[in-house]
Design a protein around this motif. Sequence first.
Motif, PDB file in Angstrom:
ATOM      1  N   PRO A   1       4.653   1.665  12.272  1.00  0.00           N
ATOM      2  CA  PRO A   1       5.479   2.728  12.857  1.00  0.00           C
ATOM      3  C   PRO A   1       6.049   3.625  11.750  1.00  0.00           C
ATOM      4  O   PRO A   1       6.227   3.189  10.610  1.00  0.00           O
ATOM      5  N   VAL A   2       6.368   4.850  12.096  1.00  0.00           N
ATOM      6  CA  VAL A   2       7.010   5.780  11.164  1.00  0.00           C
ATOM      7  C   VAL A   2       8.497   5.441  11.066  1.00  0.00           C
ATOM      8  O   VAL A   2       9.120   5.074  12.051  1.00  0.00           O
ATOM      9  N   GLY A   3       9.052   5.552   9.858  1.00  0.00           N
ATOM     10  CA  GLY A   3      10.490   5.382   9.663  1.00  0.00           C
ATOM     11  C   GLY A   3      10.963   3.967   9.431  1.00  0.00           C
ATOM     12  O   GLY A   3      12.161   3.725   9.385  1.00  0.00           O
ATOM     13  N   VAL A   4      10.051   3.008   9.248  1.00  0.00           N
ATOM     14  CA  VAL A   4      10.463   1.625   8.988  1.00  0.00           C
ATOM     15  C   VAL A   4      10.371   1.327   7.492  1.00  0.00           C
ATOM     16  O   VAL A   4       9.670   2.015   6.745  1.00  0.00           O
ATOM     17  N   ASP A   5      11.102   0.285   7.060  1.00  0.00           N
ATOM     18  CA  ASP A   5      10.986  -0.150   5.667  1.00  0.00           C
ATOM     19  C   ASP A   5       9.552  -0.551   5.395  1.00  0.00           C
ATOM     20  O   ASP A   5       8.881  -1.145   6.249  1.00  0.00           O
ATOM     21  N   CYS A   6       9.078  -0.257   4.188  1.00  0.00           N
ATOM     22  CA  CYS A   6       7.706  -0.621   3.833  1.00  0.00           C
ATOM     23  C   CYS A   6       7.608  -0.910   2.347  1.00  0.00           C
ATOM     24  O   CYS A   6       8.542  -0.676   1.584  1.00  0.00           O
ATOM     25  N   ALA A   7       6.456  -1.411   1.969  1.00  0.00           N
ATOM     26  CA  ALA A   7       6.093  -1.623   0.571  1.00  0.00           C
ATOM     27  C   ALA A   7       4.644  -1.191   0.447  1.00  0.00           C
ATOM     28  O   ALA A   7       3.932  -1.088   1.439  1.00  0.00           O
ATOM     29  N   GLY A   8       4.213  -0.927  -0.771  1.00  0.00           N
ATOM     30  CA  GLY A   8       2.827  -0.559  -0.974  1.00  0.00           C
ATOM     31  C   GLY A   8       1.902  -1.704  -0.582  1.00  0.00           C
ATOM     32  O   GLY A   8       2.276  -2.874  -0.658  1.00  0.00           O
ATOM     33  N   THR A   9       0.708  -1.369  -0.136  1.00  0.00           N
ATOM     34  CA  THR A   9      -0.267  -2.390   0.252  1.00  0.00           C
ATOM     35  C   THR A   9      -1.519  -2.238  -0.595  1.00  0.00           C
ATOM     36  O   THR A   9      -1.667  -1.282  -1.354  1.00  0.00           O
ATOM     37  N   GLY A  10      -2.437  -3.177  -0.454  1.00  0.00           N
ATOM     38  CA  GLY A  10      -3.704  -3.121  -1.192  1.00  0.00           C
ATOM     39  C   GLY A  10      -3.464  -3.110  -2.690  1.00  0.00           C
ATOM     40  O   GLY A  10      -2.768  -3.976  -3.228  1.00  0.00           O
ATOM     41  N   ALA A  11      -4.013  -2.106  -3.355  1.00  0.00           N
ATOM     42  CA  ALA A  11      -3.880  -2.001  -4.819  1.00  0.00           C
ATOM     43  C   ALA A  11      -2.469  -1.622  -5.259  1.00  0.00           C
ATOM     44  O   ALA A  11      -2.183  -1.586  -6.456  1.00  0.00           O
ATOM     45  N   TYR A  12      -1.575  -1.345  -4.314  1.00  0.00           N
ATOM     46  CA  TYR A  12      -0.236  -0.859  -4.654  1.00  0.00           C
ATOM     47  C   TYR A  12       0.875  -1.823  -4.265  1.00  0.00           C
ATOM     48  O   TYR A  12       2.016  -1.423  -4.051  1.00  0.00           O
TER      49      TYR A  12
ATOM     50  N   GLY B   1      15.981   0.514 -13.389  1.00  0.00           N
ATOM     51  CA  GLY B   1      16.604  -0.142 -12.255  1.00  0.00           C
ATOM     52  C   GLY B   1      15.572  -0.848 -11.415  1.00  0.00           C
ATOM     53  O   GLY B   1      14.518  -1.261 -11.920  1.00  0.00           O
ATOM     54  N   GLU B   2      15.875  -0.996 -10.136  1.00  0.00           N
ATOM     55  CA  GLU B   2      14.965  -1.621  -9.182  1.00  0.00           C
ATOM     56  C   GLU B   2      14.714  -0.657  -8.034  1.00  0.00           C
ATOM     57  O   GLU B   2      15.619   0.065  -7.614  1.00  0.00           O
ATOM     58  N   LEU B   3      13.490  -0.663  -7.532  1.00  0.00           N
ATOM     59  CA  LEU B   3      13.157   0.192  -6.401  1.00  0.00           C
ATOM     60  C   LEU B   3      13.881  -0.278  -5.143  1.00  0.00           C
ATOM     61  O   LEU B   3      14.049  -1.480  -4.930  1.00  0.00           O
ATOM     62  N   PRO B   4      14.284   0.665  -4.299  1.00  0.00           N
ATOM     63  CA  PRO B   4      14.796   0.300  -2.972  1.00  0.00           C
ATOM     64  C   PRO B   4      13.600   0.074  -2.054  1.00  0.00           C
ATOM     65  O   PRO B   4      12.456   0.316  -2.451  1.00  0.00           O
ATOM     66  N   PRO B   5      13.819  -0.339  -0.805  1.00  0.00           N
ATOM     67  CA  PRO B   5      12.687  -0.402   0.129  1.00  0.00           C
ATOM     68  C   PRO B   5      12.099   0.988   0.309  1.00  0.00           C
ATOM     69  O   PRO B   5      12.816   1.985   0.251  1.00  0.00           O
ATOM     70  N   GLY B   6      10.801   1.044   0.532  1.00  0.00           N
ATOM     71  CA  GLY B   6      10.175   2.316   0.869  1.00  0.00           C
ATOM     72  C   GLY B   6      10.407   2.617   2.338  1.00  0.00           C
ATOM     73  O   GLY B   6      10.873   1.765   3.097  1.00  0.00           O
ATOM     74  N   THR B   7      10.071   3.839   2.742  1.00  0.00           N
ATOM     75  CA  THR B   7      10.161   4.244   4.135  1.00  0.00           C
ATOM     76  C   THR B   7       8.811   4.803   4.554  1.00  0.00           C
ATOM     77  O   THR B   7       8.247   5.656   3.855  1.00  0.00           O
ATOM     78  N   SER B   8       8.286   4.344   5.677  1.00  0.00           N
ATOM     79  CA  SER B   8       6.973   4.810   6.125  1.00  0.00           C
ATOM     80  C   SER B   8       7.059   6.236   6.654  1.00  0.00           C
ATOM     81  O   SER B   8       7.995   6.593   7.361  1.00  0.00           O
TER      82      SER B   8
END
Length: 153
Positions: A54-65, A87-94
């Motif tokens: 879904p759009v707008g949810v927390d995400c992280a890179g997938t596959g090679a990322y 620093g540290e990355l926050p959660p990504g957003t789709s």
Amino acid sequence: MTRSSRHRESVLAALLVGAAGAALALVACGGAAQPEPRSAVTVRVLVRDINIRPVGVDCAGTGAYTFFHNRAPFRILGPAGEVLAAGELPPGTSVAAFEEDLEVERIPTYCEFAVPVEVADQDGYRLVVDDRPPIELTRDDSEGPALVAVVPS
């Protein structure tokens, strides 16, 4: 004590006080140049992993990322390799990968990371995430002060 010797003593005392003041000023400044002024920018990275979610949810890179994720260590480097911020990355957003409405809940998305930092003005910036090879960042002030990258470029 003669008038002339008192005058010499007062001149000598004034010189000593002036020299001591100059020495204290150098010590107080550390004898070094003042730090460069820093300004707030947002580092924005779009990881084009084309994951279905879904759009707008927390995400992280997938596959090679997969190294792009919440709490992954990052560094912003200047042109000579100096560390300007860390620093540290926050959660990504789709975010939607396509403009068109596919009329389904889960669509192809990218994972976008936005990290506020303060950096000195430099001729170039690079982002290192989880000790991977550096990624060139480009200044883009179209939506506010930002350094941006698209992965893969």
